[in-house]
Design a protein around this motif. Sequence first.
Motif, PDB file in Angstrom:
ATOM      1  N   LYS A  77       0.809  -1.227   0.000  1.00 28.39           N
ATOM      2  CA  LYS A  77       0.000   0.000   0.000  1.00 28.39           C
ATOM      3  C   LYS A  77       0.836   1.267   0.000  1.00 28.39           C
ATOM      4  O   LYS A  77       0.409   2.303  -0.491  1.00 28.39           O
ATOM      5  CB  LYS A  77      -0.967  -0.017   1.196  1.00 28.39           C
ATOM      6  N   ASP A 136      -4.812  -5.879  -0.515  1.00 29.33           N
ATOM      7  CA  ASP A 136      -5.137  -5.512   0.867  1.00 29.33           C
ATOM      8  C   ASP A 136      -6.577  -5.984   1.119  1.00 29.33           C
ATOM      9  O   ASP A 136      -7.464  -5.735   0.280  1.00 29.33           O
ATOM     10  CB  ASP A 136      -5.029  -3.979   0.983  1.00 29.33           C
ATOM     11  N   SER A 137      -6.819  -6.662   2.239  1.00 29.31           N
ATOM     12  CA  SER A 137      -8.101  -7.390   2.381  1.00 29.31           C
ATOM     13  C   SER A 137      -9.317  -6.467   2.263  1.00 29.31           C
ATOM     14  O   SER A 137     -10.323  -6.844   1.650  1.00 29.31           O
ATOM     15  CB  SER A 137      -8.127  -8.141   3.716  1.00 29.31           C
ATOM     16  N   GLU A 138      -9.224  -5.251   2.792  1.00 35.05           N
ATOM     17  CA  GLU A 138     -10.375  -4.325   2.744  1.00 35.05           C
ATOM     18  C   GLU A 138     -10.648  -3.892   1.307  1.00 35.05           C
ATOM     19  O   GLU A 138     -11.812  -3.836   0.870  1.00 35.05           O
ATOM     20  CB  GLU A 138     -10.094  -3.080   3.594  1.00 35.05           C
ATOM     21  N   ASN A 183      -2.210   2.190   9.834  1.00 35.54           N
ATOM     22  CA  ASN A 183      -2.530   1.272   8.732  1.00 35.54           C
ATOM     23  C   ASN A 183      -3.847   1.672   8.067  1.00 35.54           C
ATOM     24  O   ASN A 183      -3.960   1.685   6.842  1.00 35.54           O
ATOM     25  CB  ASN A 183      -2.598  -0.167   9.253  1.00 35.54           C
ATOM     26  N   LYS A 184      -4.840   2.024   8.886  1.00 34.80           N
ATOM     27  CA  LYS A 184      -6.133   2.387   8.294  1.00 34.80           C
ATOM     28  C   LYS A 184      -6.034   3.727   7.582  1.00 34.80           C
ATOM     29  O   LYS A 184      -6.688   3.958   6.574  1.00 34.80           O
ATOM     30  CB  LYS A 184      -7.219   2.411   9.381  1.00 34.80           C
ATOM     31  N   GLU A 207      -4.539   2.993   4.358  1.00 32.95           N
ATOM     32  CA  GLU A 207      -5.546   2.316   3.523  1.00 32.95           C
ATOM     33  C   GLU A 207      -6.589   3.293   2.988  1.00 32.95           C
ATOM     34  O   GLU A 207      -7.145   3.096   1.910  1.00 32.95           O
ATOM     35  CB  GLU A 207      -6.207   1.189   4.318  1.00 32.95           C
TER      36      GLU A 207
END
Length: 410
Positions: A137, A162-164, A229-230, A233
């Motif tokens: 990312k 990335d899973s999301e 991290n968020k 993201e």
Amino acid sequence: MAISMPKRKPRCGDGVRRVSILGATGSVGKNTVDLLRRNPERFAVEAVTAKDHAELLAEQAVALGARFAAVADPDAYPRLKEALAGHPISVGCGPEALVEAALYPADWVMAAIVGAAGLAPTLAAVRRGAIVALANKEVLVCAGEFVMREVKRCGATLLPVDSEHNAIWQCFDSSRIEAIDRIILTASGGPFRERSLDEMREATPAEAVAHPNWRMGAKISVDSATMMNKGLELIEAHHLFDLESDRIDIVVHPQSIVHGLVTYHDGSVLAQLGTPDMRTPIAYALGWPERLAAPTKSLDLAAIGRLSFEPPDERRFPALRIARSALEAGGGTPTVLNAANETAVYAFLDGRIGFLDIAEVVERTIAMVPAGDIQSLEDVHNFDKTAREIAIRLSGVRANARRAEAMGPR
Ligand code: NAD
Ligand code: MG
């Protein structure tokens, strides 16, 4: 609205997909290798890379029948050469060898290096029009607009790993973009979700990397603990789905079962669910447009019993607010955010600064680097370099202050 979702068919030719893995020895890399080894008839491996884990890389290269293996760190090169002696596998080392690996003629490239170090090889794969499965990312955080321009210009395809983002991709009807209201990224909240600021001040690297739901590399684990991290993201989602910051929501969901959601104007909300295992999003990208079987535990909702959601607490986790305002500031600010964060996270992992210092170093670095636009890759490198120099200095100041505090009043 333009969107970078894959529209064209992959070039599978004889039915075998040729793949390369950048960052093969890491957590995402190993999960990718696991899926490849379970499906030897469907894939042929061109190149694999690592930073310095030569022995594991050599083992992977032999097991996968790769044509090329490269380590970033020159000190690891003799070990790689020795381990691959007698095998028909070319070897390389240094940053140029990572780019060389990306240039091998794979149809599909897994970009799973951690940090801005992955930018040059990922860009090399993009520029030859490959299908790039993007786990890294930081590439989009430090150079998102530039990379997305190159994706379009070179006819490359970016698949979110990335899973999301992978979840949102699965729910995102790119032929009806006007019907989409917003997207929602879920966050586990990390290991410190319920800790007070005072408790977090004393957090150790070992506690920070002990993620409750996912086994990941050290850097992303610390990012999950700070919730940077968020934030990263959020910026990644902005570039992948071409949505402004105010149409990207974040909700804390401690069970990590619902990975991402898409809200439509008619009130429908589509979500992707699954047990927290990166082999699901990796398999979706690896098999795309088919679905590849993954050896993950099946989801048993009755056994889980309860899925809960709560708003993020930006007072205890300021990284989220800092990342959102960096995205809104645009230009070189997200590049600075990323570089300062990488610097501060490794300073924390080395025991030099405290856990709460990470967000502080990032915010102060952003305040100290003059804002400006990014027109070229050189601009990205300049912002990145300046930010690292300032963040190193600020981390040093924090480290000295901590040493003084530890010695107590004289
Ligand atoms: P990791 O630390 O486990 O592995 C990183 C890989 O990159 C290793 O192969 C390492 O050798 C290589 N590498 C590290 N530094 C390098 C350098 N300077 N030059 C060249 N190669 C280098 O990391 P990870 O957890 O697998 O994460 C990889 C990327 O995927 C990160 O950007 C992370 O944010 C993202 N991601 C990871 C997960 C996960 O579950 N681990 C989930 C979503 C996204
Ligand atoms: Mg994620």
